[in-house]
Motif scaffolding. Sequence first.
Motif, short mmCIF file in Angstrom:
data_model
loop_
_atom_site.label_atom_id
_atom_site.label_comp_id
_atom_site.label_asym_id
_atom_site.label_seq_id
_atom_site.Cartn_x
_atom_site.Cartn_y
_atom_site.Cartn_z
N ASP A 138 0.67 -1.00 0.15
CA ASP A 138 -0.10 0.05 -0.07
C ASP A 138 0.72 1.41 0.00
O ASP A 138 1.44 1.46 0.92
CB ASP A 138 -1.16 0.05 1.14
N LYS A 139 0.94 2.24 -0.95
CA LYS A 139 1.69 2.95 -1.36
C LYS A 139 1.67 4.28 -0.43
O LYS A 139 2.45 4.94 -0.09
CB LYS A 139 1.57 3.40 -2.92
N VAL A 140 0.39 4.37 0.35
CA VAL A 140 0.00 5.25 1.17
C VAL A 140 0.26 4.99 2.70
O VAL A 140 1.25 5.69 3.01
CB VAL A 140 -1.56 5.71 1.00
N VAL A 184 1.10 9.93 -11.22
CA VAL A 184 -0.13 9.36 -10.60
C VAL A 184 -0.12 7.82 -10.40
O VAL A 184 0.00 7.29 -11.43
CB VAL A 184 -1.53 9.87 -11.62
N LYS A 185 -0.41 7.39 -9.45
CA LYS A 185 -0.50 5.57 -9.29
C LYS A 185 -1.59 5.38 -8.32
O LYS A 185 -1.90 5.98 -7.62
CB LYS A 185 0.83 5.79 -8.15
N PRO A 186 -2.08 3.93 -8.98
CA PRO A 186 -2.94 3.32 -7.81
C PRO A 186 -2.16 2.96 -6.58
O PRO A 186 -1.14 2.32 -6.83
CB PRO A 186 -3.33 2.12 -8.71
N SER A 191 4.15 -3.19 -10.77
CA SER A 191 4.69 -3.37 -12.06
C SER A 191 4.20 -2.33 -13.31
O SER A 191 3.92 -2.65 -14.36
CB SER A 191 4.07 -4.73 -12.65
N SER A 192 4.28 -1.23 -12.71
CA SER A 192 3.62 0.17 -13.16
C SER A 192 2.35 0.23 -13.81
O SER A 192 1.92 0.89 -14.80
CB SER A 192 4.73 0.54 -14.29
N VAL A 193 1.44 -0.85 -13.48
CA VAL A 193 0.07 -0.83 -14.08
C VAL A 193 -0.83 0.33 -13.56
O VAL A 193 -0.67 0.78 -12.55
CB VAL A 193 -0.86 -2.16 -13.58
N VAL A 223 7.16 14.50 -9.65
CA VAL A 223 7.96 13.55 -10.56
C VAL A 223 9.61 14.09 -10.19
O VAL A 223 10.00 15.50 -9.98
CB VAL A 223 7.85 14.03 -12.17
N ILE A 224 10.42 13.28 -9.89
CA ILE A 224 11.87 13.58 -9.65
C ILE A 224 12.48 13.61 -11.25
O ILE A 224 12.29 12.61 -11.92
CB ILE A 224 12.67 12.36 -9.14
N GLU A 225 12.63 14.67 -11.64
CA GLU A 225 13.21 14.99 -13.18
C GLU A 225 14.72 14.51 -13.48
O GLU A 225 14.73 14.12 -14.54
CB GLU A 225 12.85 16.28 -13.45
N ILE A 228 17.73 9.16 -11.12
CA ILE A 228 18.68 7.89 -11.47
C ILE A 228 17.75 6.93 -10.51
O ILE A 228 17.57 7.18 -9.47
CB ILE A 228 20.01 8.15 -10.90
N GLU A 229 17.43 5.66 -11.02
CA GLU A 229 16.68 4.83 -10.20
C GLU A 229 17.71 3.71 -9.77
O GLU A 229 18.32 3.01 -10.77
CB GLU A 229 15.41 4.20 -11.25
N VAL A 230 17.72 3.53 -8.72
CA VAL A 230 18.53 2.19 -8.21
C VAL A 230 17.70 1.38 -7.00
O VAL A 230 16.70 1.71 -6.40
CB VAL A 230 19.73 2.61 -7.40
N1 LIG Z 1 8.17 10.22 -8.08
C1 LIG Z 1 8.80 9.69 -9.08
N2 LIG Z 1 9.37 10.51 -10.03
C2 LIG Z 1 9.87 9.83 -11.42
N3 LIG Z 1 9.57 8.72 -11.52
C3 LIG Z 1 8.88 8.03 -10.83
C4 LIG Z 1 8.39 8.38 -9.53
N4 LIG Z 1 7.94 7.47 -8.97
C5 LIG Z 1 7.75 6.31 -9.85
N5 LIG Z 1 8.61 6.73 -11.09
C6 LIG Z 1 8.75 6.01 -11.89
O1 LIG Z 1 7.54 4.94 -12.29
C7 LIG Z 1 8.02 3.58 -11.99
C8 LIG Z 1 6.88 2.81 -11.46
O2 LIG Z 1 6.67 3.43 -10.19
P1 LIG Z 1 6.52 2.55 -8.78
O3 LIG Z 1 6.18 3.55 -7.76
O4 LIG Z 1 7.79 1.72 -8.50
O5 LIG Z 1 5.35 1.61 -8.78
P2 LIG Z 1 5.01 0.08 -9.03
O6 LIG Z 1 4.65 -0.34 -7.69
O7 LIG Z 1 4.14 -0.16 -10.29
O8 LIG Z 1 6.43 -0.49 -9.55
C9 LIG Z 1 9.38 3.56 -11.36
O9 LIG Z 1 9.97 2.46 -11.62
C10 LIG Z 1 9.96 4.97 -11.69
O10 LIG Z 1 10.72 4.41 -13.09
#
Ligand SMILES: Nc1ncnc2c1ncn2[C@@H]1O[C@H](COP(=O)(O)OP(=O)(O)O)[C@@H](O)[C@H]1O
Length: 390
Positions: A138-140, A184-186, A191-193, A223-225, A228-230
């Motif tokens: 739960d992301k919240v 915006v995220k559910p 998996s980015s759905v 959005v982090i513009e 880098i995603e690690v």
């Molecule tokens: N705040 C953010 N700023 C920029 N990109 C983001 C941000 N949050 C998520 N993302 C991008 O979206 C992708 C999916 O988001 P995430 O929160 O990981 O959802 P999921 O649970 O579907 O994996 C991340 O892997 C990243 O590439």
Amino acid sequence: MRIRVGVIFGGTTVEHEISVISAVQAMNHMDHEKYDIVPIYITKDRVWYTGHMLEEIDIYKDFNSLKKYAKKVNLVRKDNRFLLTKAGLFNKEVAEIDIAFPIVHGNNMEDGTIHGYLQTIGIPYVGSGILGAAIGQDKVVMKQVMNDVGIPIVPYLWFFDTEYTGNREQVELDVNKLGYPVIVKPATLGSSVGIGVAKNSNELREKVAEAIKYDNKIVVEKVIENLIEVNCSVIGNYEHQETSAIEEVMSANEFLTYLDKYAGGSKAKGMAATNRIIPARINKKEEEEIIDLSKKVFRTLNLGGVCRIDFLIDKKSEKIYVNEPNTIPGSLSFYLWDPAGKPYPELLDTLITRAIKDYKNKAKKTYSFDTNILSLAGLKGTKGLKGIKK
Ligand SMILES: Nc1ncnc2c1ncn2[C@@H]1O[C@H](COP(=O)(O)OP(=O)(O)O)[C@@H](O)[C@H]1O
Ligand SMILES: [Mg+2]
């Protein structure tokens, strides 16, 4: 005697197929000398199947032959044994397992649902407990907990679908304050759905409409513009944690999509197909902070088994944010452990061995009392039941 491991996968989740891939990979890498593998596949409509043909990926291409050759079963407890019994009139015993290994992804499964069932029948299982699994999905709630312990997260807001449909203007004002672009995220998917980026209020409406199709809880984040995603994987329990190599994940799009994650090559490769650089191109200080935060997230949520903690780094400000924990990561993150000197069979062995040990330790705690308080004097007759009389 070999330990009988029931690998549970599939289920009613948008990440059903990813789970099949992760589980088949794991079953193919398990040490067959030490473990007897019992595949337990749950279909999208919640029917449980077992049979050795379920260890091969090809069977999932043809659902009819799967139904024909695999056995429909239930997982039950009987005289302190854990059995797969044939669904139907006679409940014939099909297989016995000693431990369950859920390799499931997404809501309805990874979120504590399957854990709850396993815990109810009392079987040892690999991975996090119910609470960690539920919060991790739960992301919240996850962000609320992170905030509470001072783990850095991206500025966000959230709302229920009806709050949005009932007062869209207010939500739009709040998002304006947060500042575009936003993502915006559910709240409980993976998996980015259903995820999308909005640069203005028109796009916000579109993306929220999409996200609402999947969930009644919606998260909007800045959005982090300069991103880098690690990611870093962690194994262990609340006492002891070990971290893997750190990967940097690449995307051709604005964000990592479902297709980026799973279709970047042969689908059967699962998460191993994502475009990645190992080790991530970060400096020593960043590496130390990632390791530290990974363990902190793991401990805070009291996770177990193998998890993957995902981070967003703002290249410009050099700020590190925790994006999310994955309590059962795609492909169990095996590709991060191999470069850390732990080949996949060894990783699986560590996970199963630790789960058995943790189960035994936990069994020493008191969970119920031998005395039946309902049989005590004073509680006799209907007088004692006053409290539940309405
Ligand atoms: N705040 C953010 N700023 C920029 N990109 C983001 C941000 N949050 C998520 N993302 C991008 O979206 C992708 C999916 O988001 P995430 O929160 O990981 O959802 P999921 O649970 O579907 O994996 C991340 O892997 C990243 O590439
Ligand atoms: Mg993610």
